[in-house]
Design an enzyme around this catalytic site. Structure first.
Site, short mmCIF file in Angstrom:
data_model
loop_
_atom_site.label_atom_id
_atom_site.label_comp_id
_atom_site.label_asym_id
_atom_site.label_seq_id
_atom_site.Cartn_x
_atom_site.Cartn_y
_atom_site.Cartn_z
N GLY A 47 25.70 55.27 -15.71
CA GLY A 47 24.53 54.58 -15.19
C GLY A 47 24.76 54.16 -13.76
O GLY A 47 25.93 53.95 -13.36
N ALA A 94 25.76 51.53 -19.08
CA ALA A 94 24.78 50.64 -18.43
C ALA A 94 23.61 51.49 -17.93
O ALA A 94 23.45 51.71 -16.73
CB ALA A 94 25.46 49.90 -17.28
N HIS A 96 18.99 29.59 16.23
CA HIS A 96 19.85 30.52 16.94
C HIS A 96 21.23 29.90 17.14
O HIS A 96 21.30 28.75 17.56
CB HIS A 96 19.26 30.87 18.31
CG HIS A 96 20.16 31.77 19.10
ND1 HIS A 96 20.21 33.14 18.89
CD2 HIS A 96 21.07 31.49 20.07
CE1 HIS A 96 21.11 33.67 19.71
NE2 HIS A 96 21.64 32.70 20.43
#
Ligand SMILES: Cc1cc2nc3c(=O)[nH]c(=O)nc-3n(C[C@H](O)[C@H](O)[C@H](O)COP(=O)(O)OP(=O)(O)OC[C@H]3O[C@@H](n4cnc5c(N)ncnc54)[C@H](O)[C@@H]3O)c2cc1C
Length: 455
Positions: A174, A263, A438
């Protein structure tokens, strides 16, 4: 026969409904076969992210060299990492059981329930009839019909959590989000990981360019084969051998590892409930059919969370549960809106995404697309994040954000600003007109939007 105003099947997102109904002094029967608290708390999000948090720290140390830091990991205590997770889960269960035993108006039936008749459930040999019924029965691992698989001791996302020893090598069948998250975890623990995915790329729900970068980055720590179909599994001296068919090049290949983890997706639990006995319809995948109000075809029976198979995430399940409770208990007519559902993949790098992919949006709208790399903003440069990027898709005429996709550090946190904007109408201006600190990695979001152009 017992009677109850409300029956809730499933104690995952179903707990939201229990609380709402009890708050309105209704009698509530909660039915759950366990583990109490459902998949997210016991078998899904929480345990997996507790494990992955440790894996992320390992990855950070391994990558510190790019900042001029020479660090060496002396020891990884796999058992400690697993036990920390198991202890947390078990304490959480105890806490929840205690809470349930104290709740007035609630009867908790610990057992597997199924419909025997209209609006009637049988659990532990007792029948309960409910005026309003909420099916929140979730899903379980889908085990594909691969020859020989049932003859070997394979792992699922459930049994993986019980491991006491790290497998030296692991094949994961998977390539969806559960596969890549556990791939990251076990590779960081020092296991030799091989991912075998049938589709031509990993994480199919993501933008192809996101999937491509993910494969490139993960491949530094594990072997990844896409376009291969597992056809047979055999126990062997060294562990397990998986025979695959190479869908692109043709021919067969064999891979051997100590353990194998399957999975490949999720299966509805609706079959356990025998919904046909109360006339509830399921779709062709076995998930319970609902309308926009989360009503099934039977009056006063609702299906929420993974049980209806719409978008199988905890945050969706919880919103659905609250909405269904509102509709059922207050007689509201609220519709579920899936247009700004975010999700994250806790691989390394991390992924987060909301809304439409470029391909899906382009089929419906005239679109603008923008991209920026983490390294385009000051903090991304400071982090020396060279490959991570984000991509935005907006409607050309209105500037409405249709989709946003990020791959790189803190992606699940970064995306929230976009989710909030999308949930409240969501135009580019809403984000562009607010100040961004910033330097902070959140500057990536306006940077992407400044790069929007026609495609
Ligand atoms: C490995 C893994 C990682 C995940 N990571 C994330 C993540 O990071 N973020 C995220 O948003 N989502 C994640 N998910 C998905 C998420 O766990 C599910 O979407 C969510 O738990 C669904 O909640 P639910 O309430 O619908 O169902 P569940 O939480 O599965 O609850 C259903 C309950 O019903 C019970 N039940 C079922 N049938 C019966 C019956 N007949 N009688 C009595 N009881 C019954 C079950 O035992 C269970 O307790 C992950 C899933 C997995 C497997």
């Amino acid at each position: 026969m017992k009677k109850s105003d409300v029956i809730v099947i499933g104690s995952g997102c179903g707990m939201n409904i229990v609380e709402e109904a009890l708050g309105h002094e209704m009698s509530v029967a909660l039915v759950d076969k366990g583990p109490i608290g459902g998949t997210c708390a016991n078998l899904g999000c929480i345990p997996s992210k507790m494990l992955i948090f440790a894996a992320d720290r390992i990855a950070e140390i391994q990558e510190a060299g790019k900042l001029g830091i020479e660090a060496k990991i002396k020891n990884i205590d796999f058992l400690f990492i697993m036990e920390r997770m198991r202890k947390f889960i078990s304490e959480n269960q105890q806490h929840m059981k205690h809470g349930l035993s104290q709740a007035e108006g609630l009867v908790f039936y610990e057992g597997e329930g199924h419909f025997t008749n209209e609006y009637t459930i049988e659990v532990n040999g007792e029948e309960i009839k409910g005026d309003k019924i909420f099916i929140a029965s979730g899903s379980r691992p889908f085990v594909p019909p691969i020859k020989g698989l049932d003859g070997v001791d394979f792992l699922t996302n459930e049994s993986t959590l019980q491991l006491k020893e790290k497998p030296e090598s692991l094949i994961i069948i998977g390539g969806g989000y559960i596969a890549v998250e556990y791939g990251h975890f076990f590779a960081a623990m020092g296991a030799k990981v091989t991912i075998l995915e049938m589709a031509d790329r990993l994480v199919l729900a993501e933008e192809p360019e996101v999937a491509e970068l993910l494969k490139r980055e993960l491949s530094r720590h594990m072997d990844i084969y896409t376009g291969v179909q597992a056809e047979e599994v055999k126990g062997s001296g060294q562990g397990v051998t998986v025979m695959v068919n190479d869908l692109k090049a043709g021919g067969n290949k064999e891979f051997t590892a100590q353990r194998i983890l399957v999975a490949v997706g999720r299966k509805s639990n609706a079959d356990l409930l025998k919904g046909e006995n109360t006339g509830v319809e399921v779709d062709k995948r076995g998930f319970i059919k609902v309308n926009d109000y989360l009503e099934t075809n039977q009056k006063n029976i609702f299906a929420v969370g993974d049980a209806n198979g719409q978008q199988m995430f905890t945050h969706v399940a919880n919103v659905e549960a609250s909405l269904a409770a509102d509709n059922a208990i207050h007689g509201s007519k609220l519709k579920m809106d899936y247009s700004a559902v975010p999700h994250a993949v806790y691989s390394h790098p991390q992924i987060a995404s909301v809304g439409l992919t470029e391909e899906a949006a382009g089929k419906v709208y005239k679109i603008l697309v923008g991209r920026a790399k983490y390294s385009d903003v000051a903090q991304g440069d400071a982090m020396r994040e060279e490959n991570g990027f984000a991509k935005a898709i907006a409607e050309a005429d209105t500037g409405k954000i249709l989709g946003f996709h990020i791959i790189g550090p803190y992606a699940p946190i970064l995306i929230q600003e976009v989710v909030n904007a999308m949930a409240s109408g969501g135009s580019i201006n809403q984000i562009q007109s607010s100040m961004h600190i910033h330097p902070a990695i959140s500057e990536l979001i306006p940077a992407v939007l400044s790069n929007l152009e026609s495609v």
